[in-house]
Design an enzyme around this catalytic site. Structure first.
Site, PDB file in Angstrom:
ATOM      1  N   ASN A  25      88.249 -28.858 -18.719  1.00 18.59           N
ATOM      2  CA  ASN A  25      89.272 -28.307 -17.837  1.00 18.59           C
ATOM      3  C   ASN A  25      90.691 -28.560 -18.329  1.00 18.59           C
ATOM      4  O   ASN A  25      91.646 -28.099 -17.713  1.00 18.59           O
ATOM      5  CB  ASN A  25      89.087 -28.844 -16.415  1.00 18.59           C
ATOM      6  N   ARG A  93      85.433 -16.847 -15.858  1.00 13.74           N
ATOM      7  CA  ARG A  93      86.574 -16.584 -14.976  1.00 13.74           C
ATOM      8  C   ARG A  93      87.850 -17.281 -15.452  1.00 13.74           C
ATOM      9  O   ARG A  93      88.944 -16.879 -15.072  1.00 13.74           O
ATOM     10  CB  ARG A  93      86.237 -17.005 -13.545  1.00 13.74           C
ATOM     11  N   CYS A 117      84.685  -7.226  -8.872  1.00  4.46           N
ATOM     12  CA  CYS A 117      84.305  -7.183  -7.460  1.00  4.46           C
ATOM     13  C   CYS A 117      85.381  -7.813  -6.591  1.00  4.46           C
ATOM     14  O   CYS A 117      86.343  -8.392  -7.075  1.00  4.46           O
ATOM     15  CB  CYS A 117      82.976  -7.896  -7.237  1.00  4.46           C
ATOM     16  N   ASP A 307      83.412 -31.537  -8.371  1.00  9.09           N
ATOM     17  CA  ASP A 307      82.534 -31.406  -9.536  1.00  9.09           C
ATOM     18  C   ASP A 307      81.575 -32.579  -9.696  1.00  9.09           C
ATOM     19  O   ASP A 307      80.704 -32.552 -10.571  1.00  9.09           O
ATOM     20  CB  ASP A 307      83.364 -31.247 -10.815  1.00  9.09           C
ATOM     21  N   ILE A 329      85.953 -28.194  -0.546  1.00 12.76           N
ATOM     22  CA  ILE A 329      86.698 -27.409  -1.536  1.00 12.76           C
ATOM     23  C   ILE A 329      86.126 -26.001  -1.687  1.00 12.76           C
ATOM     24  O   ILE A 329      86.842 -25.007  -1.607  1.00 12.76           O
ATOM     25  CB  ILE A 329      86.703 -28.115  -2.908  1.00 12.76           C
TER      26      ILE A 329
END
Length: 421
Positions: A25, A93, A117, A307, A329
């Site tokens: 990340n 993404r 979408c 996570d 979250i």
């Protein structure tokens, strides 16, 4: 199409030392942020992951020169298009992080939405709202988003509607080349935000407040190059700490950052773990004891990380007593629960909370990995379960864990990857 599976024979105790890889990340937004400069950049400690491979392909498709060995060398001076390929974007993404740097440096960026979408639209709302406040014109269609600006973006005072790591990265990166000062209020505080900010500072941006809820960015007219090393992955670290906890053994995570895992360490200590640490290592020892169930509630950093929720679900189902996991979250992040129930877990879902009753042991069976962190919990469950566990669709785990089967084998796991065509 090939589909990989893990075949895991258990139970096997997991113990030993594990070298922690660079943070996914951090690596992803930093790689996309190389689009902000035409000067070459060298990035160290980049994890070997599917999402990293896709990001490098995307940068190459835009025209960048990328050399990916132990060190990633990126030269974006030859970028010749501002449109990212749908074939690459649809699988990740995080590619939205290309939009801010593209519009900031080239005046235009076009990113296809994953799947095209309505869910994809909702995912980019905070990103595009931030770019609009920096002066970008946004066209949001069913399948793609385009950002454009005449001249430079301009600084702005942006108050984010909700805390978002992704949108904080997008705004901070775009503001690095904006004219004037940008202030982000209600910013995400994650260590990976700080890491990305430090990379931008290395390039020549003036940033203050990263790691707090207010970040101030003074945009530069042009950025330079340099060398940067990615921080250790705190979620990988936490995953291996849980691996030892559920095995009732010990582990030392080398090359880690204990200061980024305070809440995880606190909860592991509550479970009965003996934890020691130094500046760049964490050691956990259960001394053969069964863990005690804990209650966790996911929160934005510095709270308990979402996570790590699936891994602590596994911890609770093999612990003494009753534990609760409350997810605040994300919606629909309990997809690992039915798979763990098939292995003998006692879990009840109550809206955004699960209640776990500890069982003495798990039974191996065939399970489906549904997302990145869920797949990690299923692999660890297979290591401590009786008999054979087959984990399908392990491409999820390849997105976020660097050679997890090799690291688990070094800790004693009997795990094999099988490719089915």
């Amino acid at each position: 199409m090939t589909v990989d599976r893990f075949y895991i024979h258990g139970p096997t105790p997991l113990s030993g030392e594990v070298n922690i890889s660079g943070a996914k990340n951090s690596a992803l937004p930093i790689l996309f942020a190389t689009l902000l400069t035409e000067e070459p950049v060298e990035i160290f400690n980049v994890p070997k992951l599917k999402d990293i491979d896709v990001t490098i392909k995307l940068l190459t498709q835009l025209g960048a020169k990328v050399d990916h060995c132990d060190v990633v060398f990126v030269d974006t001076s030859s970028v010749n298009t501002c449109c990212a390929s749908y074939d690459l974007v649809k699988s990740m993404r995080a590619s939205i992080w290309a939009l801010g740097p593209l519009v900031a440096r080239f005046g235009e960026g076009k990113i296809w939405l994953p799947g095209g979408c309505s869910i994809g639209k909702r995912l980019v709302d905070l990103h595009v709202n931030g770019l609009e406040q920096l002066g970008a014109t946004i066209i949001l269609e069913e399948e793609y988003v385009t950002a454009s600006v005449n001249g430079r973006l301009h600084g702005a005072h942006i108050i984010m509607d909700k805390i978002s790591v992704g949108a904080t990265v997008t705004i901070m990166s775009a503001a690095a080349l904006a004219e004037g000062v940008t202030i982000i209020d209600n910013a995400a505080r994650e260590p990976e935000i700080v890491d990305t900010a430090n990379f931008l500072i290395m390039l020549g941006t003036n940033i203050n407040g990263a790691g707090s809820n207010r970040i101030t960015i003074e945009g530069a007219q042009k950025l330079g190059g340099g060398k940067y090393s990615i921080m250790p992955d705190r979620i990988e670290t936490g995953t291996f700490l849980v691996a030892a906890a559920v095995s009732r053994t010990n582990v030392v995570c080398l090359g880690s950052r204990p200061d980024t895992l305070r809440f995880v360490i606190k909860k592991l200590r509550e479970s009965g773990a003996d934890i020691n640490m130094g500046k760049d290592w964490i050691g956990l020892n259960m001394h053969g004891k069964r863990p005690k169930a804990v209650t966790v509630c996911t929160k934005p950093y510095p709270g308990f990380p979402t996570d790590m929720q699936a891994q602590f679900t596994l911890l609770n189902i093999v612990s003494k007593g009753k534990g609760k996991i409350i997810e605040t979250i994300f919606e629909n992040r309990f997809m690992h629960v039915p798979e763990l129930v098939r292995m003998g877990a006692r879990i009840k879902i109550l809206n955004n909370m699960i209640v776990c009753h500890g069982v003495d042991s798990l039974i191996g069976t065939q399970v489906m990995a549904t997302d990145l962190r869920a797949s990690a919990s299923l692999v660890l469950a297979g290591c401590i379960a009786e008999g054979l566990t087959i984990v399908d669709c392990v491409y999820h785990i390849d997105r976020g864990y660097d050679h997890i089967e090799k690291k688990l084998r070094n800790m004693g796991a009997h795990i094999k990857r099988v490719t089915n065509k």
